[in-house]
Scaffold this motif. Structure first.
Motif, short mmCIF file in Angstrom:
data_model
loop_
_atom_site.label_atom_id
_atom_site.label_comp_id
_atom_site.label_asym_id
_atom_site.label_seq_id
_atom_site.Cartn_x
_atom_site.Cartn_y
_atom_site.Cartn_z
N ASN A 185 0.83 -1.21 0.00
CA ASN A 185 0.00 0.00 0.00
C ASN A 185 0.87 1.26 0.00
O ASN A 185 0.54 2.27 -0.65
CB ASN A 185 -0.93 0.00 1.22
CG ASN A 185 -2.05 -1.01 1.09
OD1 ASN A 185 -2.42 -1.40 -0.02
ND2 ASN A 185 -2.60 -1.44 2.22
N HIS A 206 0.30 3.87 -3.05
CA HIS A 206 -0.59 5.01 -2.80
C HIS A 206 0.03 6.13 -1.96
O HIS A 206 -0.46 7.25 -2.01
CB HIS A 206 -1.86 4.52 -2.06
CG HIS A 206 -2.52 3.34 -2.72
ND1 HIS A 206 -3.08 3.41 -3.97
CD2 HIS A 206 -2.71 2.07 -2.28
CE1 HIS A 206 -3.60 2.23 -4.29
NE2 HIS A 206 -3.37 1.39 -3.29
N GLY A 248 -6.38 -4.07 0.32
CA GLY A 248 -5.24 -4.38 1.18
C GLY A 248 -5.57 -4.24 2.66
O GLY A 248 -5.26 -5.11 3.47
#
Length: 486
Positions: free
Chosen positions: A405, A409, A447
């Motif tokens: 993640n 992101h 996730g």
């Protein structure tokens, strides 16, 4: 001082269900038989008391017949006659209590014998019940002969729990006095109570021994079959706890235990179906996650590579330098795609933690992830308590999801991991990226959902702290039992 300890293994045997049932059967049999014995004894006492009046009347009349009806020549002879008659009755029935007395026409005692007999000269007639006084007056006014039947000379009445018999004392045909017999039974003296208790105690011991043998035999036979059936259920449940739902309880009976076995078998079948469904859902979810990752990263990068290659083909004849620039960009994209594929393959392949600890596995993985993403990682490990393979595998997967993640992101330039291996295993993942709104459900990806499911499966806790522009911190902790740590 020497203390002797009772062997504990002897007491442990009595903690088993078979012995508990056997002892309960034994106690039940003893109590029931003792109550039956007491009931029979009380019924016997009741029957005896109900027959007392007839027996008491018979004894009183017998005493009156022995002592009368003729008047003796002298007072001494009459006293001896009464005393002999009383002693004769006492020898045959000592429970009969009372007195026998001779009274004159005025109702005063001439002679008497017995228990608490009135003294000579006592006005006995005034102390007698009204019905007895009426009988004495009637006998004094009547005329009879010694040759008359004795049943015609006796008057019997029962007053206030005592039996009274009066008979005339004749001298020729003239009634010179009255013979009065008063009696009752003394059933509950201390001697009788002790005798009854002794009888009950001896019979209770005999009943206890008999009931003990019967209770032990019945309890052993009954409890043995019940315990065997419960052991079959326990063995099946133990297999289910280990994940083996192919074992079922074989108990065709229709009682409560059989119904329990049937319901447990039905539960095992439902759990088996539920596990299959969960495995299928996990497979579908993993496929969806892999498809999304391939779409978000590899597919886009391959599409960009294809654009650069197409542009290179178009520029090769007109502008060779521009074509080479596009080829270099395509080469960089191919390398990034290769790294993305290696990351996905590493996540799909089970990590072997049997020969390495969780800390060592995380150290190797963060080093490789740092090289692939170019984001520095600081790993800190505290504690040296061994953890179970299940906890290690789950925490390793959580670290993979968290770092994935971050790479996709967060736009972070630094990641910090802090692992604590103690009675509570804790993993904290912190980055200095852009962050997100925790309360916005749309920003929660697969996730984080995967991390939450893994934590719930372990019975642990998850805490996510993030805000826009302030980075993200994920903290996972799970208490481990002694069984997990062993």
């Amino acid at each position: 001082m020497i203390t002797v300890k009772f062997p504990t293994f002897v007491l442990k045997r009595f903690h088993r269900l078979q012995w508990k049932l056997t002892i309960s059967y034994l106690i039940t049999c003893v109590i029931v038989l003792c109550l039956l014995e007491l009931l029979v004894a009380l019924i016997g006492v009741g029957v005896t008391l109900s027959q007392d009046r007839g027996t008491l009347e018979h004894h009183a009349q017998l005493l009156a017949r022995i002592a009368g009806p003729t008047f003796p020549a002298t007072r001494v002879a009459h006293q001896q006659q009464l005393q002999a008659a009383w002693e004769l009755l006492q020898e045959s029935n000592p429970a009969f209590q009372g007195y026998i007395a001779t009274v004159d026409a005025q109702g005063r005692v001439i002679v008497a014998a017995g228990n608490h007999a009135p003294v000579p000269g006592y006005d006995l007639r005034s102390a007698l019940p009204a019905s007895v006084q009426q009988d004495t007056r009637g006998l004094l006014s009547s005329h009879a002969s010694p040759s008359s039947p004795q049943s015609a000379l006796l008057r019997t009445s029962f007053e206030q729990g005592r039996e009274y018999v009066v008979a005339p004392l004749l001298e020729g045909t003239t009634t010179q006095g009255i013979l009065v017999v008063s009696g009752h039974y003394v059933r509950f003296s201390w001697e009788n109570v002790l005798t009854f208790l002794l009888f009950f105690g001896v019979s209770a011991v005999i009943f206890f021994l008999g009931a003990g043998v019967v209770g032990l035999a019945f309890g052993a036979v009954t409890a043995r079959g019940l315990v065997r059936r419960l052991q079959q259920i326990a063995a099946a449940v133990e297999g289910w706890s280990l994940g083996d739902f192919s074992t079922f309880v074989s108990d065709p009976s229709r009682d409560e235990v059989g119904q329990l076995a049937h319901r447990l078998n039905h539960m095992a079948q439902q759990l088996q179906q539920l596990l299959r469904m969960r495995q299928d859902l996990a497979t579908v979810e993993e496929r969806n996650r892999l498809a999304r990752d391939l779409h978000d990263s590899v597919k886009q990068q391959i599409f960009a590579v294809s654009l650069h290659v197409s542009t290179t083909k178009a520029l090769m004849r007109h502008d060779e330098r521009a074509a080479q620039a596009h080829l270099l960009k395509a080469e960089v994209l191919v390398r990034q795609t290769q790294r993305e594929l290696m990351t996905l393959i590493r996540e799909l392949r089970p990590v072997d933690l049997e020969d390495r600890s969780l800390a060592q596995a995380l150290q190797d993985y963060t080093h490789s992830w740092q090289e692939q993403t170019g984001i520095p990682v600081e790993l800190k490990v505290d504690g040296d308590i061994a953890t179970s393979l299940e906890v290690e595998n789950a925490f390793f997967r959580i670290a993979q999801e968290g770092l994935a993640n971050v790479a996709r992101h967060s736009q972070a330039s630094l990641v910090k991991l802090h692992l604590t291996c103690a009675t509570v295993v804790t993993l904290a993942i912190n980055d200095n990226g852009c962050g997100f709104d925790v309360h916005n459900r749309e920003q929660r990806g697969v996730g984080l959902s995967s991390i939450r499911e893994r934590v719930q499966a372990l019975g642990g806790h998850l805490d996510i702290q993030s805000s826009k522009g302030q980075g993200t911190t994920i903290i996972v902790w799970c208490p481990q039992t002694e069984k997990d740590a062993s």
